[in-house]
Motif scaffolding. Structure first.
Motif, PDB file in Angstrom:
ATOM      1  N   ILE A 140     -34.565  -7.697  20.389  1.00 17.64           N
ATOM      2  CA  ILE A 140     -34.717  -6.353  20.954  1.00 17.64           C
ATOM      3  C   ILE A 140     -35.885  -5.678  20.253  1.00 17.64           C
ATOM      4  N   ALA A 141     -36.848  -5.195  21.029  1.00 20.22           N
ATOM      5  CA  ALA A 141     -37.970  -4.448  20.455  1.00 20.22           C
ATOM      6  C   ALA A 141     -37.701  -2.958  20.561  1.00 20.22           C
ATOM      7  N   ILE A 142     -37.994  -2.247  19.487  1.00 16.18           N
ATOM      8  CA  ILE A 142     -37.911  -0.791  19.448  1.00 16.18           C
ATOM      9  C   ILE A 142     -39.329  -0.250  19.332  1.00 16.18           C
ATOM     10  N   VAL A 143     -39.749   0.547  20.297  1.00 20.49           N
ATOM     11  CA  VAL A 143     -41.095   1.132  20.286  1.00 20.49           C
ATOM     12  C   VAL A 143     -40.993   2.607  19.934  1.00 20.49           C
ATOM     13  N   GLY A 227     -47.864   2.846  24.904  1.00 24.27           N
ATOM     14  CA  GLY A 227     -47.963   1.798  25.911  1.00 24.27           C
ATOM     15  C   GLY A 227     -48.507   0.503  25.339  1.00 24.27           C
ATOM     16  N   LYS A 228     -49.513   0.609  24.481  1.00 25.68           N
ATOM     17  CA  LYS A 228     -50.043  -0.589  23.826  1.00 25.68           C
ATOM     18  C   LYS A 228     -48.973  -1.248  22.952  1.00 25.68           C
ATOM     19  N   SER A 229     -48.113  -0.431  22.395  1.00 23.17           N
ATOM     20  CA  SER A 229     -47.024  -0.965  21.570  1.00 23.17           C
ATOM     21  C   SER A 229     -46.008  -1.721  22.418  1.00 23.17           C
ATOM     22  N   ALA A 233     -45.071  -5.641  21.930  1.00 22.15           N
ATOM     23  CA  ALA A 233     -43.698  -6.121  21.811  1.00 22.15           C
ATOM     24  C   ALA A 233     -43.461  -7.315  22.728  1.00 22.15           C
ATOM     25  N   VAL A 234     -43.962  -7.220  23.965  1.00 17.31           N
ATOM     26  CA  VAL A 234     -43.801  -8.313  24.926  1.00 17.31           C
ATOM     27  C   VAL A 234     -44.614  -9.527  24.482  1.00 17.31           C
ATOM     28  N   THR A 235     -45.824  -9.302  23.992  1.00 20.10           N
ATOM     29  CA  THR A 235     -46.671 -10.387  23.494  1.00 20.10           C
ATOM     30  C   THR A 235     -45.987 -11.152  22.367  1.00 20.10           C
ATOM     31  N   LEU A 236     -45.262 -10.425  21.534  1.00 20.95           N
ATOM     32  CA  LEU A 236     -44.568 -11.042  20.403  1.00 20.95           C
ATOM     33  C   LEU A 236     -43.229 -11.675  20.797  1.00 20.95           C
ATOM     34  N   LYS A 262     -45.319  -3.004  33.616  1.00 24.79           N
ATOM     35  CA  LYS A 262     -45.099  -4.053  34.608  1.00 24.79           C
ATOM     36  C   LYS A 262     -44.999  -5.401  33.901  1.00 24.79           C
ATOM     37  N   HIS A 263     -43.800  -5.716  33.428  1.00 24.10           N
ATOM     38  CA  HIS A 263     -43.561  -6.953  32.692  1.00 24.10           C
ATOM     39  C   HIS A 263     -42.359  -7.670  33.293  1.00 24.10           C
ATOM     40  N   PRO A 264     -42.571  -8.470  34.340  1.00 28.27           N
ATOM     41  CA  PRO A 264     -41.431  -9.204  34.922  1.00 28.27           C
ATOM     42  C   PRO A 264     -40.785 -10.095  33.877  1.00 28.27           C
ATOM     43  N   GLY A 265     -39.442 -10.189  33.950  1.00 31.90           N
ATOM     44  CA  GLY A 265     -38.724 -10.995  32.990  1.00 31.90           C
ATOM     45  C   GLY A 265     -38.391 -10.278  31.697  1.00 31.90           C
ATOM     46  N   VAL A 266     -38.712  -8.976  31.639  1.00 30.74           N
ATOM     47  CA  VAL A 266     -38.444  -8.177  30.439  1.00 30.74           C
ATOM     48  C   VAL A 266     -37.652  -6.936  30.839  1.00 30.74           C
TER      49      VAL A 266
END
Length: 450
Positions: A140-143, A227-229, A233-236, A262-266
Protein backbone atom coordinates in the motif's frame (compact mmCIF):
# COMPACT_ATOMS: atom_id res chain seq x y z
CA UNK A 1 -11.43 26.06 20.28
CA UNK A 2 -14.58 24.72 18.70
CA UNK A 3 -17.42 22.52 19.82
CA UNK A 4 -19.17 19.76 17.92
CA UNK A 5 -21.11 22.41 16.02
CA UNK A 6 -18.20 24.70 15.10
CA UNK A 7 -18.31 27.83 13.02
CA UNK A 8 -15.82 27.49 10.20
CA UNK A 9 -13.16 30.22 10.11
CA UNK A 10 -13.79 30.79 6.45
CA UNK A 11 -16.96 30.30 4.42
CA UNK A 12 -16.87 27.50 1.91
CA UNK A 13 -17.55 29.99 -0.84
CA UNK A 14 -14.47 32.05 0.02
CA UNK A 15 -12.34 28.94 0.27
CA UNK A 16 -13.50 27.60 -3.04
CA UNK A 17 -12.85 30.97 -4.62
CA UNK A 18 -9.14 30.38 -4.01
CA UNK A 19 -8.87 28.03 -6.93
CA UNK A 20 -5.14 27.59 -6.51
CA UNK A 21 -5.33 26.89 -2.80
CA UNK A 22 -5.34 23.15 -2.46
CA UNK A 23 -6.86 21.91 0.72
CA UNK A 24 -5.73 19.05 2.82
CA UNK A 25 -8.68 17.00 3.89
CA UNK A 26 -7.46 15.48 7.12
CA UNK A 27 -9.32 16.31 10.28
CA UNK A 28 -7.44 15.18 13.34
CA UNK A 29 -8.67 15.09 16.87
CA UNK A 30 -6.14 14.49 19.65
CA UNK A 31 -6.59 12.09 22.44
CA UNK A 32 -5.89 14.60 25.19
CA UNK A 33 -8.98 13.09 26.73
CA UNK A 34 -7.65 9.52 26.89
CA UNK A 35 -9.75 7.25 29.04
CA UNK A 36 -8.93 6.65 32.69
CA UNK A 37 -10.93 4.38 34.91
CA UNK A 38 -10.86 4.36 38.73
CA UNK A 39 -12.59 1.50 40.49
CA UNK A 40 -15.90 -0.03 39.63
CA UNK A 41 -17.94 3.04 40.54
CA UNK A 42 -21.28 3.26 42.26
CA UNK A 43 -24.62 2.07 40.97
CA UNK A 44 -25.45 5.70 40.23
CA UNK A 45 -22.28 6.01 38.14
CA UNK A 46 -23.15 2.84 36.27
CA UNK A 47 -26.64 4.14 35.52
CA UNK A 48 -25.16 7.45 34.32
CA UNK A 49 -22.68 5.63 32.08
CA UNK A 50 -25.45 3.45 30.61
CA UNK A 51 -27.54 6.53 29.96
CA UNK A 52 -24.60 8.24 28.28
CA UNK A 53 -23.97 5.17 26.12
CA UNK A 54 -27.63 5.04 25.06
CA UNK A 55 -27.47 8.70 24.06
CA UNK A 56 -24.28 8.12 22.11
CA UNK A 57 -25.84 5.23 20.21
CA UNK A 58 -28.86 7.37 19.35
CA UNK A 59 -26.97 10.47 18.21
CA UNK A 60 -23.93 8.62 16.79
CA UNK A 61 -21.78 11.70 17.45
CA UNK A 62 -20.70 12.44 21.03
CA UNK A 63 -19.85 16.01 21.97
CA UNK A 64 -16.19 16.95 21.77
CA UNK A 65 -14.32 20.21 21.43
CA UNK A 66 -11.33 20.75 19.22
CA UNK A 67 -8.98 23.38 17.86
CA UNK A 68 -7.17 23.72 14.54
CA UNK A 69 -3.76 22.07 14.58
CA UNK A 70 -2.21 23.69 11.49
CA UNK A 71 -1.93 27.21 10.15
CA UNK A 72 -2.97 28.20 6.62
CA UNK A 73 -0.09 27.81 4.09
CA UNK A 74 1.61 31.05 3.16
CA UNK A 75 2.18 30.03 -0.46
CA UNK A 76 -0.54 30.11 -3.10
CA UNK A 77 -1.18 26.81 -4.84
CA UNK A 78 -0.60 24.64 -1.78
CA UNK A 79 -3.15 22.84 0.37
CA UNK A 80 -4.44 24.33 3.57
CA UNK A 81 -3.68 21.94 6.40
CA UNK A 82 -6.86 21.72 8.47
CA UNK A 83 -6.14 19.11 11.11
CA UNK A 84 -8.35 19.30 14.21
CA UNK A 85 -7.41 18.24 17.72
CA UNK A 86 -9.78 17.23 20.49
CA UNK A 87 -9.29 19.48 23.51
CA UNK A 88 -12.16 18.24 25.65
CA UNK A 89 -15.21 16.02 25.81
CA UNK A 90 -15.28 12.30 25.18
CA UNK A 91 -15.15 10.25 22.01
CA UNK A 92 -17.47 7.38 21.12
CA UNK A 93 -14.70 4.93 22.00
CA UNK A 94 -14.30 6.43 25.48
CA UNK A 95 -18.03 6.38 26.16
CA UNK A 96 -18.36 2.78 25.03
CA UNK A 97 -15.41 1.58 27.10
CA UNK A 98 -16.69 3.41 30.17
CA UNK A 99 -20.19 1.97 29.78
CA UNK A 100 -18.76 -1.54 29.53
CA UNK A 101 -17.05 -1.03 32.89
CA UNK A 102 -20.03 0.68 34.48
CA UNK A 103 -18.21 3.94 35.12
CA UNK A 104 -18.28 7.46 33.72
CA UNK A 105 -15.63 8.32 31.11
CA UNK A 106 -12.88 10.52 32.51
CA UNK A 107 -10.24 12.65 30.83
CA UNK A 108 -6.62 11.73 31.49
CA UNK A 109 -3.57 12.24 29.28
CA UNK A 110 -2.29 11.13 25.88
CA UNK A 111 -0.78 7.88 27.14
CA UNK A 112 -3.83 5.79 26.24
CA UNK A 113 -5.72 5.56 22.92
CA UNK A 114 -9.18 7.13 22.90
CA UNK A 115 -10.27 6.12 19.39
CA UNK A 116 -10.98 2.91 17.51
CA UNK A 117 -8.09 0.50 16.96
CA UNK A 118 -7.42 -2.29 14.44
CA UNK A 119 -9.71 -4.84 16.11
CA UNK A 120 -12.60 -2.36 16.08
CA UNK A 121 -12.15 -1.44 12.42
CA UNK A 122 -11.74 -5.04 11.30
CA UNK A 123 -14.88 -5.99 13.23
CA UNK A 124 -16.91 -3.05 11.92
CA UNK A 125 -16.10 -3.86 8.30
CA UNK A 126 -16.15 -7.68 8.37
CA UNK A 127 -12.40 -7.94 7.86
CA UNK A 128 -11.20 -9.92 10.88
CA UNK A 129 -10.51 -13.15 8.97
CA UNK A 130 -9.10 -11.44 5.87
CA UNK A 131 -6.79 -9.20 7.92
CA UNK A 132 -5.33 -12.24 9.67
CA UNK A 133 -4.58 -14.21 6.49
CA UNK A 134 -4.40 -11.82 3.51
CA UNK A 135 -2.12 -9.01 2.36
CA UNK A 136 1.28 -10.70 2.41
CA UNK A 137 3.41 -9.40 -0.46
CA UNK A 138 1.00 -6.54 -1.24
CA UNK A 139 2.20 -2.92 -0.98
CA UNK A 140 0.00 0.00 0.00
CA UNK A 141 1.43 3.38 -1.00
CA UNK A 142 0.65 6.47 1.06
CA UNK A 143 1.08 9.76 -0.81
CA UNK A 144 1.43 12.91 1.29
CA UNK A 145 3.32 16.20 1.21
CA UNK A 146 6.51 17.07 3.13
CA UNK A 147 8.61 14.85 5.36
CA UNK A 148 7.70 13.22 8.63
CA UNK A 149 11.09 12.43 10.22
CA UNK A 150 9.42 10.27 12.88
CA UNK A 151 7.20 8.29 10.53
CA UNK A 152 8.84 4.90 10.97
CA UNK A 153 9.31 5.25 14.74
CA UNK A 154 5.71 6.39 15.27
CA UNK A 155 4.40 3.55 13.12
CA UNK A 156 6.40 1.13 15.26
CA UNK A 157 4.73 2.50 18.42
CA UNK A 158 1.27 2.02 16.92
CA UNK A 159 1.90 -1.49 15.68
CA UNK A 160 3.58 -2.60 18.89
CA UNK A 161 0.75 -1.31 21.08
CA UNK A 162 -1.86 -3.20 19.09
CA UNK A 163 0.17 -6.39 18.76
CA UNK A 164 0.84 -6.07 15.03
CA UNK A 165 4.08 -7.44 13.57
CA UNK A 166 6.98 -5.03 13.11
CA UNK A 167 6.96 -3.05 9.85
CA UNK A 168 10.38 -1.47 9.42
CA UNK A 169 12.94 -0.54 6.82
CA UNK A 170 15.17 -3.27 8.19
CA UNK A 171 12.70 -6.10 7.55
CA UNK A 172 11.61 -4.70 4.18
CA UNK A 173 8.03 -3.95 5.24
CA UNK A 174 8.36 -0.14 5.34
CA UNK A 175 9.99 2.24 2.87
CA UNK A 176 10.01 6.04 2.75
CA UNK A 177 10.98 7.95 -0.40
CA UNK A 178 10.69 11.40 -1.90
CA UNK A 179 8.71 12.04 -5.08
CA UNK A 180 11.69 11.03 -7.25
CA UNK A 181 12.07 7.71 -5.44
CA UNK A 182 15.13 8.74 -3.46
CA UNK A 183 15.43 7.44 0.11
CA UNK A 184 17.88 10.20 1.05
CA UNK A 185 16.69 13.30 -0.83
CA UNK A 186 13.54 14.03 1.16
CA UNK A 187 11.43 17.21 1.39
CA UNK A 188 11.44 19.61 4.31
CA UNK A 189 9.53 18.58 7.42
CA UNK A 190 6.10 19.84 8.39
CA UNK A 191 4.34 19.14 11.70
CA UNK A 192 0.80 19.33 10.31
CA UNK A 193 1.47 16.94 7.43
CA UNK A 194 3.33 14.65 9.82
CA UNK A 195 0.04 14.15 11.66
CA UNK A 196 -1.56 13.30 8.33
CA UNK A 197 1.20 10.82 7.57
CA UNK A 198 0.85 9.12 10.96
CA UNK A 199 -2.90 8.79 10.42
CA UNK A 200 -2.46 7.28 6.97
CA UNK A 201 0.25 4.81 7.96
CA UNK A 202 -1.67 3.64 11.02
CA UNK A 203 -4.93 3.11 9.11
CA UNK A 204 -3.19 1.10 6.40
CA UNK A 205 -1.66 -1.02 9.19
CA UNK A 206 -4.94 -1.40 11.06
CA UNK A 207 -6.84 -2.80 8.07
CA UNK A 208 -4.04 -4.74 6.35
CA UNK A 209 -1.44 -5.61 9.01
CA UNK A 210 0.36 -8.06 6.69
CA UNK A 211 0.84 -5.49 3.92
CA UNK A 212 4.05 -3.66 3.14
CA UNK A 213 3.84 0.13 3.27
CA UNK A 214 5.48 2.63 0.90
CA UNK A 215 5.40 6.29 1.99
CA UNK A 216 5.97 8.74 -0.86
CA UNK A 217 6.54 12.32 0.31
CA UNK A 218 5.91 15.11 -2.20
CA UNK A 219 8.19 18.15 -2.16
CA UNK A 220 5.18 20.39 -1.56
CA UNK A 221 1.39 20.16 -1.51
CA UNK A 222 0.81 21.26 -5.11
CA UNK A 223 -1.16 18.93 -7.37
CA UNK A 224 1.85 18.62 -9.67
CA UNK A 225 4.15 17.35 -6.91
CA UNK A 226 1.52 15.15 -5.32
CA UNK A 227 0.64 13.76 -8.76
CA UNK A 228 4.28 12.97 -9.47
CA UNK A 229 4.35 11.13 -6.16
CA UNK A 230 1.38 9.00 -7.24
CA UNK A 231 3.25 8.11 -10.43
CA UNK A 232 6.37 7.25 -8.43
CA UNK A 233 4.37 5.00 -6.12
CA UNK A 234 3.06 3.06 -9.13
CA UNK A 235 6.55 2.93 -10.68
CA UNK A 236 7.85 1.39 -7.47
CA UNK A 237 5.24 -1.36 -7.71
CA UNK A 238 2.37 -0.30 -5.44
CA UNK A 239 -1.02 -1.65 -6.54
CA UNK A 240 -2.92 0.38 -3.91
CA UNK A 241 -2.35 4.13 -3.51
CA UNK A 242 -4.08 6.25 -0.87
CA UNK A 243 -4.42 10.04 -1.23
CA UNK A 244 -5.77 11.97 1.77
CA UNK A 245 -5.89 15.42 0.21
CA UNK A 246 -7.99 17.50 -2.16
CA UNK A 247 -8.88 20.93 -3.39
CA UNK A 248 -11.11 22.99 -5.62
CA UNK A 249 -11.85 21.69 -9.09
CA UNK A 250 -10.32 23.42 -12.12
CA UNK A 251 -10.28 23.19 -15.89
CA UNK A 252 -6.88 21.45 -15.58
CA UNK A 253 -8.42 18.38 -13.97
CA UNK A 254 -8.78 16.40 -17.19
CA UNK A 255 -5.06 16.88 -17.79
CA UNK A 256 -4.26 15.83 -14.23
CA UNK A 257 -6.43 12.75 -14.75
CA UNK A 258 -4.36 11.37 -17.59
CA UNK A 259 -1.04 12.59 -16.20
CA UNK A 260 -1.34 11.26 -12.64
CA UNK A 261 -4.35 9.02 -12.00
CA UNK A 262 -4.89 6.89 -15.10
CA UNK A 263 -3.21 3.71 -13.87
CA UNK A 264 -5.12 0.57 -14.89
CA UNK A 265 -4.54 -2.31 -12.51
CA UNK A 266 -3.99 0.03 -9.55
CA UNK A 267 -6.55 0.85 -6.86
CA UNK A 268 -6.25 4.58 -6.17
CA UNK A 269 -8.32 5.90 -3.27
CA UNK A 270 -8.96 9.59 -2.58
CA UNK A 271 -10.66 11.39 0.30
CA UNK A 272 -14.00 12.89 -0.75
CA UNK A 273 -13.54 16.03 1.38
CA UNK A 274 -14.40 17.47 4.77
CA UNK A 275 -16.37 20.59 3.82
CA UNK A 276 -19.78 19.03 3.26
CA UNK A 277 -21.63 19.06 -0.05
CA UNK A 278 -19.51 20.16 -3.02
CA UNK A 279 -17.13 18.34 -5.38
CA UNK A 280 -13.37 18.34 -4.86
CA UNK A 281 -10.41 17.10 -6.89
CA UNK A 282 -8.81 14.54 -7.18
CA UNK A 283 -11.83 12.75 -5.65
CA UNK A 284 -13.65 13.81 -8.84
CA UNK A 285 -11.21 11.94 -11.08
CA UNK A 286 -12.93 9.24 -13.09
CA UNK A 287 -10.02 6.89 -12.39
CA UNK A 288 -10.08 6.87 -8.58
CA UNK A 289 -12.27 5.51 -5.81
CA UNK A 290 -13.74 8.55 -4.04
CA UNK A 291 -14.17 7.72 -0.35
CA UNK A 292 -16.82 9.43 1.78
CA UNK A 293 -17.11 9.46 5.56
CA UNK A 294 -19.41 8.12 8.25
CA UNK A 295 -19.97 8.32 11.99
CA UNK A 296 -19.38 4.81 13.36
CA UNK A 297 -20.83 3.50 16.62
CA UNK A 298 -21.25 0.12 18.26
CA UNK A 299 -24.85 -1.13 18.17
CA UNK A 300 -25.71 -4.21 20.21
CA UNK A 301 -29.18 -4.26 18.68
CA UNK A 302 -27.88 -5.20 15.21
CA UNK A 303 -26.43 -8.47 13.93
CA UNK A 304 -23.45 -6.56 12.59
CA UNK A 305 -22.80 -5.00 15.99
CA UNK A 306 -22.14 -1.56 14.51
CA UNK A 307 -24.16 1.28 12.99
CA UNK A 308 -23.22 4.16 10.69
CA UNK A 309 -24.68 7.47 9.58
CA UNK A 310 -23.40 10.18 7.26
CA UNK A 311 -20.67 12.23 8.97
CA UNK A 312 -21.82 15.82 9.45
CA UNK A 313 -20.57 18.13 12.18
CA UNK A 314 -22.01 21.40 10.86
CA UNK A 315 -23.25 23.01 7.66
CA UNK A 316 -19.64 23.54 6.57
CA UNK A 317 -17.98 20.43 7.98
CA UNK A 318 -18.72 16.84 7.11
CA UNK A 319 -18.05 14.32 4.39
CA UNK A 320 -17.77 15.62 0.85
CA UNK A 321 -20.03 14.68 -2.05
CA UNK A 322 -21.39 16.28 -5.20
CA UNK A 323 -21.21 16.64 -8.97
CA UNK A 324 -17.98 17.38 -10.77
CA UNK A 325 -17.99 20.38 -13.08
CA UNK A 326 -15.21 19.04 -15.28
CA UNK A 327 -14.60 15.31 -14.94
CA UNK A 328 -16.25 12.80 -17.26
CA UNK A 329 -18.66 10.35 -15.69
CA UNK A 330 -17.16 6.84 -15.71
CA UNK A 331 -19.12 4.26 -17.67
CA UNK A 332 -20.00 2.20 -14.57
CA UNK A 333 -21.64 5.16 -12.79
CA UNK A 334 -25.26 5.48 -13.90
CA UNK A 335 -26.96 7.84 -11.42
CA UNK A 336 -28.87 10.63 -13.15
CA UNK A 337 -28.41 13.60 -10.79
CA UNK A 338 -24.97 14.48 -12.20
CA UNK A 339 -24.16 14.65 -15.89
CA UNK A 340 -20.47 14.33 -15.01
CA UNK A 341 -18.63 12.43 -12.25
CA UNK A 342 -20.53 11.90 -8.98
CA UNK A 343 -18.78 11.77 -5.58
CA UNK A 344 -18.52 9.40 -3.65
CA UNK A 345 -18.17 5.69 -4.48
CA UNK A 346 -17.87 4.06 -1.04
CA UNK A 347 -17.20 5.25 2.51
CA UNK A 348 -15.74 4.45 5.94
CA UNK A 349 -15.48 6.06 9.36
CA UNK A 350 -14.49 9.74 9.31
CA UNK A 351 -16.30 11.59 12.11
CA UNK A 352 -13.61 12.83 14.57
CA UNK A 353 -15.98 12.18 17.49
CA UNK A 354 -16.16 8.52 16.45
CA UNK A 355 -12.59 8.58 15.21
CA UNK A 356 -9.55 6.33 15.13
CA UNK A 357 -6.49 6.15 17.37
CA UNK A 358 -3.13 7.27 15.97
CA UNK A 359 0.33 7.63 17.50
CA UNK A 360 2.25 10.78 16.56
CA UNK A 361 5.29 12.54 18.00
CA UNK A 362 6.57 15.13 15.52
CA UNK A 363 5.72 18.73 16.36
CA UNK A 364 3.34 17.71 19.15
CA UNK A 365 3.56 16.05 22.54
CA UNK A 366 4.38 12.45 21.74
CA UNK A 367 1.35 10.31 22.37
CA UNK A 368 -2.05 9.04 21.24
CA UNK A 369 -4.41 11.16 19.20
CA UNK A 370 -7.89 10.55 17.84
CA UNK A 371 -8.24 11.43 14.17
CA UNK A 372 -11.15 11.81 11.83
CA UNK A 373 -11.98 13.24 8.43
CA UNK A 374 -12.02 11.45 5.11
CA UNK A 375 -8.25 11.36 5.52
CA UNK A 376 -8.98 8.35 7.73
CA UNK A 377 -11.44 6.68 5.37
CA UNK A 378 -9.19 6.78 2.27
CA UNK A 379 -6.34 4.61 3.66
CA UNK A 380 -8.91 2.30 5.28
CA UNK A 381 -10.43 1.58 1.87
CA UNK A 382 -6.97 1.23 0.28
CA UNK A 383 -6.32 -1.44 2.90
CA UNK A 384 -9.53 -3.25 1.99
CA UNK A 385 -8.51 -3.32 -1.68
CA UNK A 386 -5.15 -4.79 -0.63
CA UNK A 387 -6.87 -7.54 1.38
CA UNK A 388 -9.02 -8.31 -1.67
CA UNK A 389 -5.98 -9.06 -3.86
CA UNK A 390 -4.14 -7.64 -6.85
CA UNK A 391 -6.43 -6.08 -9.50
CA UNK A 392 -6.13 -7.35 -13.07
CA UNK A 393 -3.74 -5.34 -15.21
CA UNK A 394 -6.41 -3.75 -17.41
CA UNK A 395 -9.00 -3.01 -14.71
CA UNK A 396 -10.05 0.21 -12.98
CA UNK A 397 -10.76 -0.87 -9.39
CA UNK A 398 -13.05 2.13 -8.83
CA UNK A 399 -15.60 0.05 -10.74
CA UNK A 400 -15.45 -2.96 -8.41
CA UNK A 401 -17.93 -1.78 -5.72
CA UNK A 402 -20.48 -1.01 -8.44
CA UNK A 403 -20.56 -4.65 -9.50
CA UNK A 404 -21.44 -5.59 -5.91
CA UNK A 405 -24.04 -2.84 -5.52
CA UNK A 406 -27.04 -3.79 -3.43
CA UNK A 407 -25.47 -6.96 -2.04
CA UNK A 408 -24.43 -7.99 1.47
CA UNK A 409 -20.82 -7.19 0.49
CA UNK A 410 -21.52 -3.56 1.42
CA UNK A 411 -23.17 -2.01 4.47
CA UNK A 412 -25.81 0.35 3.11
CA UNK A 413 -25.77 3.65 5.05
CA UNK A 414 -29.30 5.04 4.97
CA UNK A 415 -29.43 7.95 7.44
CA UNK A 416 -27.90 11.40 7.73
CA UNK A 417 -26.88 14.15 5.32
CA UNK A 418 -23.96 16.49 4.65
CA UNK A 419 -25.96 19.55 3.56
CA UNK A 420 -28.71 20.51 1.12
CA UNK A 421 -28.80 20.07 -2.64
CA UNK A 422 -31.22 20.03 -5.57
CA UNK A 423 -31.09 16.23 -6.02
CA UNK A 424 -31.51 14.97 -2.47
CA UNK A 425 -29.61 11.70 -2.89
CA UNK A 426 -26.43 13.69 -3.64
CA UNK A 427 -26.33 14.97 -0.05
CA UNK A 428 -28.75 12.76 1.90
CA UNK A 429 -28.30 9.06 2.61
CA UNK A 430 -30.91 6.63 1.30
CA UNK A 431 -31.27 2.96 0.49
CA UNK A 432 -28.87 2.14 -2.33
CA UNK A 433 -26.48 4.65 -3.86
CA UNK A 434 -26.12 8.16 -2.43
CA UNK A 435 -23.50 10.89 -2.68
CA UNK A 436 -22.17 11.09 0.89
CA UNK A 437 -21.54 7.35 1.34
CA UNK A 438 -21.65 5.92 -2.19
CA UNK A 439 -22.74 2.30 -2.15
CA UNK A 440 -21.86 2.03 1.53
CA UNK A 441 -19.03 0.69 3.68
CA UNK A 442 -17.15 -2.62 3.36
CA UNK A 443 -18.57 -5.87 4.69
CA UNK A 444 -15.62 -8.06 3.89
CA UNK A 445 -13.55 -7.80 0.72
CA UNK A 446 -15.93 -9.13 -1.96
CA UNK A 447 -16.99 -5.68 -3.23
CA UNK A 448 -13.33 -4.74 -3.77
CA UNK A 449 -12.35 -7.74 -5.87
CA UNK A 450 -12.27 -7.44 -9.64
Amino acid sequence: MRTSTPTAPHSRRSIRALRGNWRRIATAATATAALAFTGLGSAAQADAAASTQAAATKTATPNVTWSRACSTPSKAGEMACKALRVTGGTTAFQIQKAAAKGVSPKAADATTPSGYGPTDLQSAYGLTSAAASNGSGETIAIVDAYNDPNAEADLAKYRSYYGLSACTTANGCFKKVGQTGSTTSLPSSDAGWSEEISLDLDMASAVCPNCNILLVEATSATMANLGKSVNEAVTLGAKYVSNSYGGSESSSDSTYDTSYFKHPGVAITVSAGDSGYGAEYPAASQYVTAVGGTALSKATSTTRGWSETVWKTSSSEGTGSGCSSYDTKPSWQTDTGCTKRTIADVSAVADPATGVSVYDSYGVTAGWYTFGGTSASSPIIAGVYALAGTPSSSSYPAKFPYTAAGTSALNDVTSGNNGSCSSSYLCTAKSGYDGPTGWGTPEGTTAFTG
